[in-house]
Design a protein around this motif. Structure first.
Motif, PDB file in Angstrom:
ATOM      1  N   GLN A   1      93.304  81.202 182.104  1.00 51.49           N
ATOM      2  CA  GLN A   1      93.570  80.950 180.700  1.00 51.49           C
ATOM      3  C   GLN A   1      95.046  81.142 180.359  1.00 51.49           C
ATOM      4  O   GLN A   1      95.701  82.048 180.868  1.00 51.49           O
ATOM      5  N   ARG A   2      95.532  80.262 179.483  1.00 52.32           N
ATOM      6  CA  ARG A   2      96.876  80.409 178.943  1.00 52.32           C
ATOM      7  C   ARG A   2      96.769  81.153 177.619  1.00 52.32           C
ATOM      8  O   ARG A   2      96.022  80.752 176.725  1.00 52.32           O
TER       9      ARG A   2
ATOM     10  N   ARG B   1      88.940  85.909 181.797  1.00 58.37           N
ATOM     11  CA  ARG B   1      87.787  85.058 182.111  1.00 58.37           C
ATOM     12  C   ARG B   1      86.427  85.729 181.925  1.00 58.37           C
ATOM     13  O   ARG B   1      85.453  85.324 182.533  1.00 58.37           O
ATOM     14  N   ARG B   2      86.339  86.723 181.073  1.00 59.96           N
ATOM     15  CA  ARG B   2      85.027  87.269 180.722  1.00 59.96           C
ATOM     16  C   ARG B   2      84.419  86.401 179.614  1.00 59.96           C
ATOM     17  O   ARG B   2      85.028  86.251 178.548  1.00 59.96           O
ATOM     18  N   PRO B   3      83.251  85.812 179.848  1.00 54.90           N
ATOM     19  CA  PRO B   3      82.633  85.015 178.782  1.00 54.90           C
ATOM     20  C   PRO B   3      82.089  85.924 177.691  1.00 54.90           C
ATOM     21  O   PRO B   3      81.626  87.042 177.967  1.00 54.90           O
ATOM     22  N   TRP B   4      82.159  85.462 176.463  1.00 51.43           N
ATOM     23  CA  TRP B   4      81.548  86.208 175.371  1.00 51.43           C
ATOM     24  C   TRP B   4      81.067  85.256 174.277  1.00 51.43           C
ATOM     25  O   TRP B   4      81.504  84.127 174.173  1.00 51.43           O
ATOM     26  N   TYR B   5      80.133  85.783 173.504  1.00 53.66           N
ATOM     27  CA  TYR B   5      79.459  85.023 172.438  1.00 53.66           C
ATOM     28  C   TYR B   5      79.442  85.899 171.200  1.00 53.66           C
ATOM     29  O   TYR B   5      79.305  87.129 171.291  1.00 53.66           O
ATOM     30  N   GLY B   6      79.622  85.268 170.047  1.00 51.16           N
ATOM     31  CA  GLY B   6      79.608  86.033 168.811  1.00 51.16           C
ATOM     32  C   GLY B   6      79.200  85.202 167.611  1.00 51.16           C
ATOM     33  O   GLY B   6      79.243  83.970 167.642  1.00 51.16           O
ATOM     34  N   VAL B   7      78.805  85.909 166.566  1.00 55.12           N
ATOM     35  CA  VAL B   7      78.511  85.327 165.260  1.00 55.12           C
ATOM     36  C   VAL B   7      79.303  86.118 164.230  1.00 55.12           C
ATOM     37  O   VAL B   7      79.369  87.349 164.304  1.00 55.12           O
ATOM     38  N   ARG B   8      79.911  85.426 163.302  1.00 50.60           N
ATOM     39  CA  ARG B   8      80.634  86.064 162.195  1.00 50.60           C
ATOM     40  C   ARG B   8      79.873  85.782 160.911  1.00 50.60           C
ATOM     41  O   ARG B   8      79.594  84.617 160.593  1.00 50.60           O
ATOM     42  N   ASN B   9      79.507  86.824 160.161  1.00 50.17           N
ATOM     43  CA  ASN B   9      78.716  86.610 158.937  1.00 50.17           C
ATOM     44  C   ASN B   9      79.559  86.448 157.682  1.00 50.17           C
ATOM     45  O   ASN B   9      79.022  86.234 156.590  1.00 50.17           O
ATOM     46  N   GLY B  10      80.871  86.560 157.777  1.00 50.26           N
ATOM     47  CA  GLY B  10      81.743  86.340 156.625  1.00 50.26           C
ATOM     48  C   GLY B  10      81.876  87.519 155.698  1.00 50.26           C
ATOM     49  O   GLY B  10      82.519  87.404 154.641  1.00 50.26           O
ATOM     50  N   ARG B  11      81.321  88.681 156.077  1.00 50.27           N
ATOM     51  CA  ARG B  11      81.399  89.859 155.201  1.00 50.27           C
ATOM     52  C   ARG B  11      82.685  90.654 155.391  1.00 50.27           C
ATOM     53  O   ARG B  11      83.009  91.492 154.557  1.00 50.27           O
ATOM     54  N   SER B  12      83.383  90.427 156.482  1.00 50.05           N
ATOM     55  CA  SER B  12      84.672  91.077 156.709  1.00 50.05           C
ATOM     56  C   SER B  12      85.475  90.222 157.667  1.00 50.05           C
ATOM     57  O   SER B  12      84.933  89.375 158.378  1.00 50.05           O
ATOM     58  N   PHE B  13      86.772  90.472 157.722  1.00 51.02           N
ATOM     59  CA  PHE B  13      87.633  89.679 158.588  1.00 51.02           C
ATOM     60  C   PHE B  13      87.731  90.270 159.991  1.00 51.02           C
ATOM     61  O   PHE B  13      88.085  89.588 160.933  1.00 51.02           O
ATOM     62  N   GLY B  14      87.397  91.520 160.163  1.00 52.04           N
ATOM     63  CA  GLY B  14      87.696  92.268 161.377  1.00 52.04           C
ATOM     64  C   GLY B  14      87.415  91.580 162.691  1.00 52.04           C
ATOM     65  O   GLY B  14      86.521  90.768 162.827  1.00 52.04           O
TER      66      GLY B  14
ATOM     67  N   VAL C   1      87.079  81.481 188.970  1.00 54.28           N
ATOM     68  CA  VAL C   1      87.689  80.196 188.630  1.00 54.28           C
ATOM     69  C   VAL C   1      87.005  79.069 189.390  1.00 54.28           C
ATOM     70  O   VAL C   1      86.750  79.169 190.595  1.00 54.28           O
ATOM     71  N   GLY C   2      86.700  77.989 188.662  1.00 51.88           N
ATOM     72  CA  GLY C   2      86.228  76.764 189.293  1.00 51.88           C
ATOM     73  C   GLY C   2      84.759  76.706 189.638  1.00 51.88           C
ATOM     74  O   GLY C   2      84.287  75.697 190.161  1.00 51.88           O
ATOM     75  N   ARG C   3      83.993  77.751 189.348  1.00 51.07           N
ATOM     76  CA  ARG C   3      82.572  77.737 189.663  1.00 51.07           C
ATOM     77  C   ARG C   3      81.768  77.561 188.376  1.00 51.07           C
ATOM     78  O   ARG C   3      82.053  78.198 187.363  1.00 51.07           O
ATOM     79  N   TYR C   4      80.761  76.704 188.424  1.00 50.92           N
ATOM     80  CA  TYR C   4      79.973  76.414 187.234  1.00 50.92           C
ATOM     81  C   TYR C   4      78.916  77.486 186.995  1.00 50.92           C
ATOM     82  O   TYR C   4      78.284  77.984 187.936  1.00 50.92           O
ATOM     83  N   HIS C   5      78.748  77.808 185.707  1.00 55.64           N
ATOM     84  CA  HIS C   5      77.767  78.806 185.307  1.00 55.64           C
ATOM     85  C   HIS C   5      76.984  78.306 184.097  1.00 55.64           C
ATOM     86  O   HIS C   5      77.453  77.458 183.328  1.00 55.64           O
ATOM     87  N   LEU C   6      75.787  78.858 183.944  1.00 54.10           N
ATOM     88  CA  LEU C   6      74.962  78.596 182.778  1.00 54.10           C
ATOM     89  C   LEU C   6      75.126  79.749 181.805  1.00 54.10           C
ATOM     90  O   LEU C   6      74.826  80.903 182.130  1.00 54.10           O
ATOM     91  N   LEU C   7      75.602  79.447 180.593  1.00 51.50           N
ATOM     92  CA  LEU C   7      75.741  80.429 179.530  1.00 51.50           C
ATOM     93  C   LEU C   7      74.773  80.074 178.414  1.00 51.50           C
ATOM     94  O   LEU C   7      74.644  78.901 178.040  1.00 51.50           O
ATOM     95  N   VAL C   8      74.079  81.073 177.867  1.00 48.65           N
ATOM     96  CA  VAL C   8      73.087  80.853 176.810  1.00 48.65           C
ATOM     97  C   VAL C   8      73.256  81.932 175.741  1.00 48.65           C
ATOM     98  O   VAL C   8      73.375  83.123 176.071  1.00 48.65           O
ATOM     99  N   GLY C   9      73.264  81.523 174.487  1.00 45.97           N
ATOM    100  CA  GLY C   9      73.285  82.455 173.371  1.00 45.97           C
ATOM    101  C   GLY C   9      72.082  82.244 172.480  1.00 45.97           C
ATOM    102  O   GLY C   9      71.628  81.115 172.293  1.00 45.97           O
ATOM    103  N   ARG C  10      71.562  83.346 171.921  1.00 46.81           N
ATOM    104  CA  ARG C  10      70.372  83.247 171.062  1.00 46.81           C
ATOM    105  C   ARG C  10      70.507  84.199 169.879  1.00 46.81           C
ATOM    106  O   ARG C  10      70.862  85.364 170.046  1.00 46.81           O
ATOM    107  N   MET C  11      70.229  83.684 168.702  1.00 45.74           N
ATOM    108  CA  MET C  11      70.202  84.474 167.470  1.00 45.74           C
ATOM    109  C   MET C  11      68.822  84.371 166.856  1.00 45.74           C
ATOM    110  O   MET C  11      68.316  83.269 166.623  1.00 45.74           O
ATOM    111  N   GLN C  12      68.193  85.503 166.600  1.00 45.05           N
ATOM    112  CA  GLN C  12      66.863  85.497 165.997  1.00 45.05           C
ATOM    113  C   GLN C  12      66.924  85.038 164.546  1.00 45.05           C
ATOM    114  O   GLN C  12      67.952  85.158 163.873  1.00 45.05           O
ATOM    115  N   ALA C  13      65.823  84.488 164.046  1.00 43.27           N
ATOM    116  CA  ALA C  13      65.725  84.034 162.664  1.00 43.27           C
ATOM    117  C   ALA C  13      65.471  85.224 161.743  1.00 43.27           C
ATOM    118  O   ALA C  13      64.942  86.254 162.159  1.00 43.27           O
ATOM    119  N   GLY C  14      65.842  85.070 160.471  1.00 41.90           N
ATOM    120  CA  GLY C  14      65.593  86.114 159.489  1.00 41.90           C
ATOM    121  C   GLY C  14      66.755  86.251 158.535  1.00 41.90           C
ATOM    122  O   GLY C  14      67.828  85.678 158.741  1.00 41.90           O
TER     123      GLY C  14
END
Length: 260
Positions: free
Chosen positions: A103-104, A134-147, A163-176
């Motif tokens: 990554q640049r 190169r650590r993958p991460w997933y997030g959701v921002r709810n708009g209640r703060s900027f932090g 580097v250069g190897r394909y991976h499967l990444l999956v994110g899930r957010m429960q309903a409610g």
């Protein structure tokens, strides 16, 4: 059952439109009745066309499937509200076949491969990213703060990807509409990271971008990742554990992110 509530399926083997130089100008989803288009974003670029990814026609490691190469580039869906409900109570599941490069550095540890963050205020929405190492991460921002990062903006990290190897990444957010669980998976149906977030039904995410965390026309490419995407799927609901295990098995069978 896996097709129920499937909102988006971007497949690099289908519906990719190139310009005369071989750069991608449009990538269209292949869900009947929901042909979301992700198109070039030249606005804000000093060099016209520099923000367009390219297409690798065949990638042996993933069963000769093609992939789009993003080098701090992006494609943007112009539908402002199509993906808002994913983080305002309905829940979601997304899955991506991704390969990361070195990554640049732009914004520290924010190298996004997709996201629909609001381009103002507290930047609510969802995003999938890599850190500078190169650590993958997933997030959701709810708009209640900027932090960056806090209880309203969790960052679910996984170990670095090579580097250069394909991976499967999956994110899930429960309903409610209260506090809900988030899960992040890497090459497995067992979560690599989990978190909780308070849902904000009044949040207002924005356009979904691929290769970028939002439609960042004021500094394009600054928070973009360098890497490749072969597939991106998004459901308007959280898949249950059985469905998610079936999804992981099916995608690994086709794309073999663990190698031959």
């Amino acid at each position: 059952m896996l097709f129920r509530s499937l909102l988006l399926d971007l497949d690099a083997s289908k519906s990719v439109e190139l310009d005369a130089t071989g750069r991608v100008v449009k990538w269209t989803g292949c869900i009947p009745g929901q042909p979301f288009e992700f198109s070039k974003q030249d606005e804000g670029r000093a060099e016209p066309g520099s923000g367009r990814p390219t297409l690798r026609p065949s990638v042996a490691e993933i069963g000769a499937q093609p992939a789009l190469v993003f080098l701090q580039q992006e494609l943007v869906c112009r539908d402002e509200d199509a993906f808002d409900s994913l983080t305002t109570g309905q829940g979601h599941t997304w899955a991506a076949i991704v390969s990361v490069r070195e990554q640049r550095v732009g914004v520290v540890d924010v190298n996004s491969f997709f996201g629909n963050l609001h381009n103002a205020g507290n930047y609510e929405g969802l995003w999938g990213c890599f850190t500078d190492d190169r650590r993958p991460w997933y997030g959701v921002r709810n708009g209640r703060s900027f932090g960056r990062f806090d209880a309203n903006n969790p960052q679910m990290l996984a170990p670095p990807l090579e580097v250069g190897r394909y991976h499967l990444l999956v994110g899930r957010m429960q309903a409610g509409t209260g506090k809900v669980r988030l899960d992040f998976f890497v090459d497995s149906a067992t979560p690599a990271s989990t978190a909780e977030i308070q849902v904000s039904s009044s949040a207002n995410p924005s356009k979904l971008a691929i290769g970028q965390e939002r439609d960042a026309i004021e500094h394009p490419g600054h928070e973009s990742f360098d890497g490749e995407i072969a597939r991106l799927l998004i459901w308007q609901r959280p898949l249950d554990d059985t469905e998610l295990a079936s999804l992981v098995a099916a995608l690994k069978k086709r794309y073999r992110p663990d190698g031959p």
